[in-house]
Write an enzyme that holds these catalytic residues in place. Structure first.
Site, PDB file in Angstrom:
ATOM      1  CG  ASN A 217      -1.947  -1.106   1.151  1.00 45.16           C
ATOM      2  OD1 ASN A 217      -2.297  -1.568   0.058  1.00 45.16           O
ATOM      3  ND2 ASN A 217      -2.441  -1.537   2.286  1.00 45.16           N
ATOM      4  CD  GLU A 298      -7.014  -5.454   0.528  1.00 46.76           C
ATOM      5  OE1 GLU A 298      -5.919  -5.004   0.887  1.00 46.76           O
ATOM      6  OE2 GLU A 298      -7.581  -6.415   1.056  1.00 46.76           O
ATOM      7  CG  ASP A 372      -5.667 -11.841   2.941  1.00 49.56           C
ATOM      8  OD1 ASP A 372      -4.450 -12.013   2.756  1.00 49.56           O
ATOM      9  OD2 ASP A 372      -6.164 -10.758   3.279  1.00 49.56           O
ATOM     10  CD  GLU A 400      -3.633  -9.381   7.762  1.00 51.94           C
ATOM     11  OE1 GLU A 400      -2.874  -9.674   6.826  1.00 51.94           O
ATOM     12  OE2 GLU A 400      -4.626  -8.646   7.629  1.00 51.94           O
TER      13      GLU A 400
HETATM   14  O1  GCW Z   1      -4.275  -9.403   4.161  1.00 57.21           O
HETATM   15  C1  GCW Z   1      -4.624  -8.180   3.643  1.00 57.21           C
HETATM   16  C2  GCW Z   1      -4.230  -7.245   4.717  1.00 57.21           C
HETATM   17  C3  GCW Z   1      -3.859  -5.883   4.214  1.00 57.21           C
HETATM   18  C4  GCW Z   1      -2.831  -6.049   3.104  1.00 57.21           C
HETATM   19  C5  GCW Z   1      -3.448  -6.864   1.987  1.00 57.21           C
HETATM   20  C6  GCW Z   1      -2.482  -7.124   0.850  1.00 57.21           C
HETATM   21  C7  GCW Z   1      -1.006  -4.630   2.492  1.00 57.21           C
HETATM   22  O2  GCW Z   1      -5.260  -7.165   5.670  1.00 57.21           O
HETATM   23  O3  GCW Z   1      -3.351  -5.163   5.291  1.00 57.21           O
HETATM   24  O4  GCW Z   1      -2.372  -4.802   2.626  1.00 57.21           O
HETATM   25  O5  GCW Z   1      -3.845  -8.105   2.485  1.00 57.21           O
HETATM   26  O6  GCW Z   1      -1.874  -8.172   0.863  1.00 57.21           O
HETATM   27  O7  GCW Z   1      -2.345  -6.300  -0.024  1.00 57.21           O
END
Ligand code: GCW
Length: 707
Positions: A217, A298, A372, A400
């Site tokens: 990001n 996102e 994810d 995470e």
């Molecule tokens: O797992 C999600 C996360 C985001 C992350 C995104 C990604 C960097 O919650 O925080 O952003 O994936 O991998 O782009």
């Protein structure tokens, strides 16, 4: 000396000796076995090392630090190889040319040739190869291996072995649980923190050869000259360790810092802007690795903002970077708010039609699974489905969804499970590993990356066992055939001790930890049921977020009939994206391995599981088994008190207590919530929830880290 001074001095020394975890797996403590110590002393009594490059200097320095610690003697170096006991030399004449050939650019060979006395030879085709050889040699000593007759040939299976830092310029770390970013952008480029050097040592010691410094990001500011000068300072310090730096590129940078009206990849001004920007970067950093891009995902900007494809975007950057021999790593982590289709399917739908249209210096980076980084996820259907494009693996090392900074979860079994999965793309045995290492489709460009779990906490990773995941990532990128067991053992021996009983106990603890986590968080194929935003703790009830696929209710689909996401032909049919033979494993609810059951099927609460229990009973059983295994981890850890230094013993003891509490929280919150659908009791033999569902729903964590 006054008593006060003496006390201060004593305190100082006891501090220095304390196991705060800073030394990672490069502790180099004295070899306790007297016989081994004598052999090691003899074999390293004189060392010849040829070459003067900064890489060679680093190798010498590491030998100095390592041997001083391990055998207690500062090594004597010479450039005269003939008489040295340990001979470190590029393209050694003592080794047949054919053997050198298999080492490639970065591999190494450590051998005791039978003739010419009894020296040990470390050789390679490059100085970087020698450095890896030196680190491996030190690892042999640290793990107390015999070095009497060595014949080790080792070359990396992946070309790019990267850490992806999700570090922001303000030093916060997205999904970071170990403090702030280790990059102190404010004091760079003038101040080089010793941490940067120690980071490079540790990272190089496990074979990692690249680091993406910034969050996907992305912030365009890192591409401005003052920041590029800071990046250069890091690159200059990492170069001797064989580590290249990479940056994340914000797609809208030409607008944000370039003053252009558009970032359209087909616009010639935009193309020129990137060309000039890359010229600028390469003037400062001639061996800059390349750009990593998260686009149209996102909320990040991307080529689709201009009705262009991901390939248009990637190729534009790839063309600008090609003259410098750089690469573009384009992420496939995309899903759209507008598409009603199962999120599981969206990356495949988007990317497969683009196969064959990417420039040769583009890799597409794919997360291990389609959702994810879940505790357990089937492999991503893109693996095996884009034979003309090199697909790079993205694993998550930071935890995470995997216990964040408070749970002991060793991730090598998760990584291995994915790498060893069969895609059937080129017939049986086309594992994900073979797709990623390029052997299935002959891609010379190939690689594996891990989202870093590193921060400025004194022990780098917050949880002392988080270090093992950083270690495992590097070791598997180098050689994905290593087992999770071997890697755990290596790490324990270096990070704790070589005591056989301790190694056994800690291995067991680590190797069972991932399965425990699956049980107390996401058993039987459940996924994405964590709390909103910070993702800390359970939140299966959440169903009010703007985007449907951000809601846990979207994933578990619990109702009065049952629970689970039907991804078969009667449901979203995500299964159709897999090779028929791979899909066959999961397709039939009768044979589907239960660990993936609710991932692919909506199953009735009263369905009879293999254990003879109903699904509801099995769910209760699994959640409780998860909690029980953490209780067991605590018990086993406590038995090790005398074998582990006080500081880390106490740290892990406290963290395991926390993990136990959090495992119960997951269990109780999830079972109470799912019970509102199953309408069945939690069997009496299990500990009953301590609070009401409303209580769990009311919990808030406004400042949970990593958000
Ligand atoms: O797992 C999600 C996360 C985001 C992350 C995104 C990604 C960097 O919650 O925080 O952003 O994936 O991998 O782009």
């Amino acid at each position: 000396m006054r008593i006060f001074q003496l006390l201060t001095l004593l305190l100082f020394f006891s501090d220095v000796q304390a196991e705060d975890g800073y030394r990672l797996w490069l502790r180099y403590d004295r070899i306790s076995d007297k016989k081994l110590l004598a052999t090691y002393l003899q074999k390293t009594a004189s060392i010849s090392i040829t070459g003067h490059s900064t890489v060679i200097q680093v190798a010498r320095k590491e030998l100095e630090i390592g041997l001083k610690g391990l055998v207690g003697v500062k090594p004597k170096f010479s450039t005269q190889s003939a008489s040295a006991n340990l001979q470190i030399e590029k393209v050694s004449r003592l080794i047949p040319a054919a053997d050198l050939l298999q080492l490639g650019e970065e591999g190494f060979l450590i051998r005791t040739p039978h003739y010419s006395g009894n020296p040990i030879v470390i050789t390679a085709n490059s100085d970087r190869g020698l450095l890896y050889g030196v680190f491996h040699f030190l690892r042999l000593l640290q793990t107390q291996q015999s070095i009497a007759q060595l014949n080790i040939v080792s070359a990396p299976k992946m070309k790019l072995r990267l850490l992806n830092h999700w570090d922001n310029l303000d030093r916060t770390v997205e999904r970071g649980y170990a403090g702030f970013s280790i990059w102190n952008w404010h004091t760079l480029p003038d101040y080089i923190d010793q941490r940067y050097i120690d980071y490079a040592r540790a990272t190089a010691s496990i074979g990692i050869n690249g680091t993406v410094l910034t969050n996907v990001n992305a912030n365009a500011t890192v591409l401005t000259l003052p920041y590029l000068q800071k990046v250069k300072a890091l690159a200059d310090n990492f170069r001797p360790y064989g580590i290249k730096v990479y940056l994340t590129a914000r797609f809208s940078a030409p607008k944000e810092i370039g003053g252009l009206k558009t970032a359209d990849p087909l616009d010639s001004q935009v193309q020129d802007w990137w060309k000039k920007k890359l010229n600028e970067i390469y003037t400062l950093i001639p061996d800059f690795g390349g750009l990593l891009v998260k686009a149209n995902s996102e909320g990040q900007p991307g080529p689709q903002d201009y009705k262009r494809s991901h390939a248009d975007g990637a190729n534009m950057l790839a063309e600008a970077i090609a003259p410098h021999k750089g690469i573009v790593i384009w992420r496939a982590f995309v899903y759209s708010a507008e598409l009603p289709d199962d999120r599981h399917k969206q990356a495949f739908t988007e990317f497969v039609p683009l196969d064959g249209t990417f420039r040769s210096n583009v890799l597409v980076q794919v997360k291990n699974g389609a959702i994810d980084f879940m505790p357990r996820e089937p492999f991503h259907p893109l693996f095996g489905a884009m034979p003309k494009t090199p697909l790079m693996m993205e694993f998550q090392v930071t935890q995470e969804y995997l216990g964040q900074g408070t749970h002991l979860v060793y991730l090598a079994p998760l990584f291995k499970e994915c790498l060893d999965s069969d895609t059937y793309a080129k017939g049986k045995g086309t594992t994900v590993a073979k797709i990623v290492d390029g052997t299935a489709d002959q891609h010379e460009l190939n690689g594996l990356a891990g989202v870093a779990n590193i921060g400025n906490d004194i022990n780098w990773t917050g949880h002392p066992f988080g270090q093992a995941n950083w270690y495992a990532l590097g070791r598997l990128a180098w050689d994905h055939q290593l087992s999770a067991e071997t890697i755990a053992e290596e790490w324990i021996r270096q990070s704790f001790s070589n005591d056989a009983a301790l190694v056994k106990e800690l291995s067991q603890l680590m190797l069972s930890s991932r399965e425990s986590m699956v049980n107390y968080m996401n058993p039987i194929g459940l996924h994405h049921i964590m709390a909103t935003g910070h993702h800390y703790g359970p939140g299966p009830w959440v169903g009010n977020l703007n985007r449907p696929e951000w809601n846990p209710t979207y994933y578990h689909r619990a109702d009065s009939v049952g629970i689970g996401f039907n991804r078969t032909a009667t449901g979203s049919n995500a299964l159709s994206q897999y090779h028929p033979q791979a899909a066959a494993v999961w397709k039939d609810p009768v044979n589907c391995p239960e660990e993936y059951f609710l991932w692919f099927h909506h199953v009735s609460w009263n369905h009879k599981m293999k254990s003879g229990k109903t699904l509801w009973e099995e769910l209760c059983y699994r959640y409780n088994a998860g909690v029980d295994s953490v209780a067991m981890m605590r018990k086993n850890w406590n038995k090790l008190e005398k074998k582990i230094d006080e500081q880390r013993f106490d740290q892990v003891k406290q963290l395991l207590a926390l993990q136990h509490r959090e495992a119960k929280w997951w269990r109780d919150a999830c079972l109470l919530y799912f019970q509102t659908f199953s309408r069945q009791p939690i069997p009496a033999q299990y500990e009953q929830p301590a609070h009401t569902l409303d209580y769990y729903k009311s919990l808030r964590f406004p400042y949970a880290p990593g958000n």
